[in-house]
Every structure is written in C-alpha cells, then in structure tokens.
Write a protein that holds these residues in place. Structure first.
Motif, short mmCIF file in Angstrom:
data_model
loop_
_atom_site.label_atom_id
_atom_site.label_comp_id
_atom_site.label_asym_id
_atom_site.label_seq_id
_atom_site.Cartn_x
_atom_site.Cartn_y
_atom_site.Cartn_z
N ARG A 83 0.82 -1.20 0.00
CA ARG A 83 0.00 0.00 0.00
C ARG A 83 0.86 1.25 0.00
O ARG A 83 0.54 2.24 -0.64
N ASP A 84 1.96 1.21 0.75
CA ASP A 84 2.88 2.35 0.78
C ASP A 84 3.72 2.44 -0.48
O ASP A 84 4.12 3.53 -0.89
N ASP A 85 4.00 1.29 -1.10
CA ASP A 85 4.84 1.23 -2.30
C ASP A 85 4.29 0.13 -3.21
O ASP A 85 4.57 -1.05 -2.98
N PRO A 86 3.53 0.49 -4.25
CA PRO A 86 2.97 -0.53 -5.14
C PRO A 86 4.03 -1.41 -5.81
O PRO A 86 3.74 -2.53 -6.21
N GLN A 87 5.25 -0.93 -5.90
CA GLN A 87 6.36 -1.70 -6.49
C GLN A 87 7.23 -2.35 -5.39
O GLN A 87 8.39 -2.67 -5.63
N PHE A 88 6.65 -2.55 -4.23
CA PHE A 88 7.39 -3.05 -3.08
C PHE A 88 8.16 -4.33 -3.37
O PHE A 88 9.35 -4.44 -3.05
N ASP A 89 7.51 -5.30 -3.99
CA ASP A 89 8.17 -6.59 -4.23
C ASP A 89 9.40 -6.43 -5.12
O ASP A 89 10.46 -6.99 -4.84
N ARG A 90 9.27 -5.64 -6.18
CA ARG A 90 10.40 -5.41 -7.09
C ARG A 90 11.50 -4.65 -6.37
O ARG A 90 12.68 -4.99 -6.46
N HIS A 91 11.12 -3.62 -5.61
CA HIS A 91 12.11 -2.83 -4.87
C HIS A 91 12.83 -3.69 -3.82
O HIS A 91 14.06 -3.57 -3.66
N LEU A 92 12.10 -4.54 -3.13
CA LEU A 92 12.70 -5.41 -2.12
C LEU A 92 13.71 -6.34 -2.78
O LEU A 92 14.83 -6.51 -2.29
N GLN A 93 13.35 -6.91 -3.90
CA GLN A 93 14.25 -7.82 -4.60
C GLN A 93 15.51 -7.09 -5.07
O GLN A 93 16.63 -7.58 -4.90
#
Length: 146
Positions: A83-93
């Motif tokens: 919710r805070d970052d829609p690209q969270f999964d990509r950014h985390l990776q």
C-alpha cells in the motif's frame, strides 16, 4: 538456475541440520569474498534471503485491524508494504540483490584489510621486540644494579 536451486537446497539443509553446519570448516574471508563476487552466487543468496523475507512478510496482521484504520482483517505485512509502495516486491528484490553485492565488496575489502592489519601487527611486534631488547640492555648496564 541449477546453482540457485542448489544454493537454496543447501541453505535449507543447513538450516534443518545445524550439526552439519558446525562440522564444516569455516570459509576464509577470501573465499567468502570470491563467492559473493560471483553473480550466480549473489542471485542464489538473494533468492534465499527473499524467501526468508517472504516468510516474514506473509505474517497476517489482521487481528490488529481494530487498532487502526490502515489494517484490514485479511492483511499481511506484505499488503501493508504494498500500500505504501505498489512496487514493493520489485524494490525489495533489487535492494536484496544490491545488499548481497555490497556484502561481497565488503568481504573483499575486509579480506584485504585483514592482510594489511596482519602486516601492521608484524611490524609492531618487531618494534616491540627491539624496544624491549634495548630496554633490557640499558637496564642491565645501569649503575646501581651491581
């Protein structure tokens, strides 16, 4: 891809059987640095770290929903992060892979510094020995010792 699967399997095996990990000789700083410089190893380590992060991110936090309007009853930590970052999964990776690469550079630098610090310690030991010998000589010839 085979290497990544092998690394993931090895990490899981070691986690499941800590005695196996204790029986193995610890790698040197140089070996760790060389391994972490390898892009395939970086990808494998990042994959394992992503799996651990995923296990934590899949924690259901719905029971806390009555404390705040931001949490829904079906939410996980991952849902909140997305919710805070829609690209969270990509950014985390990307951040995980970057952190593993940084760990490789850091290990390489630490190995280099270890060699430098060993050389410095050897120089200091030599100086201490010479200074001690000079003091012993001076003390043995000092007036009043006889």
């Amino acid at each position: 891809m085979r290497l990544i699967s092998l690394l993931s399997f090895s990490a899981a095996l070691l986690a499941a059987n800590p005695a196996v990990a204790r029986d193995r000789e610890m790698p040197s700083a140089d070996q760790v640095a060389r391994a972490l410089d390898d892009p395939q190893v970086q990808a494998g380590v990042a994959t394992v770290l992503d799996a651990f992060a995923g296990a934590v991110l899949d924690t259901h936090v719905g029971p806390l929903s009555h404390y705040t309007g931001k949490v829904r009853s079906s939410d996980t930590l991952r849902d909140l992060a997305r919710r805070d970052d829609p690209q969270f999964d990509r950014h985390l990776q990307e951040q995980t892979r970057g952190a593993v690469a940084l760990a490789g550079r850091t290990a390489r630098d630490a190995a280099t510094m270890q060699k430098e610090l060993s050389a410095t310690a050897a120089r200091l030991r030599s100086l201490f020995a010479m200074t001690s010998a000079a003091l012993d000589t001076a003390a043995s010839g000092a007036p009043g010792d006889k």
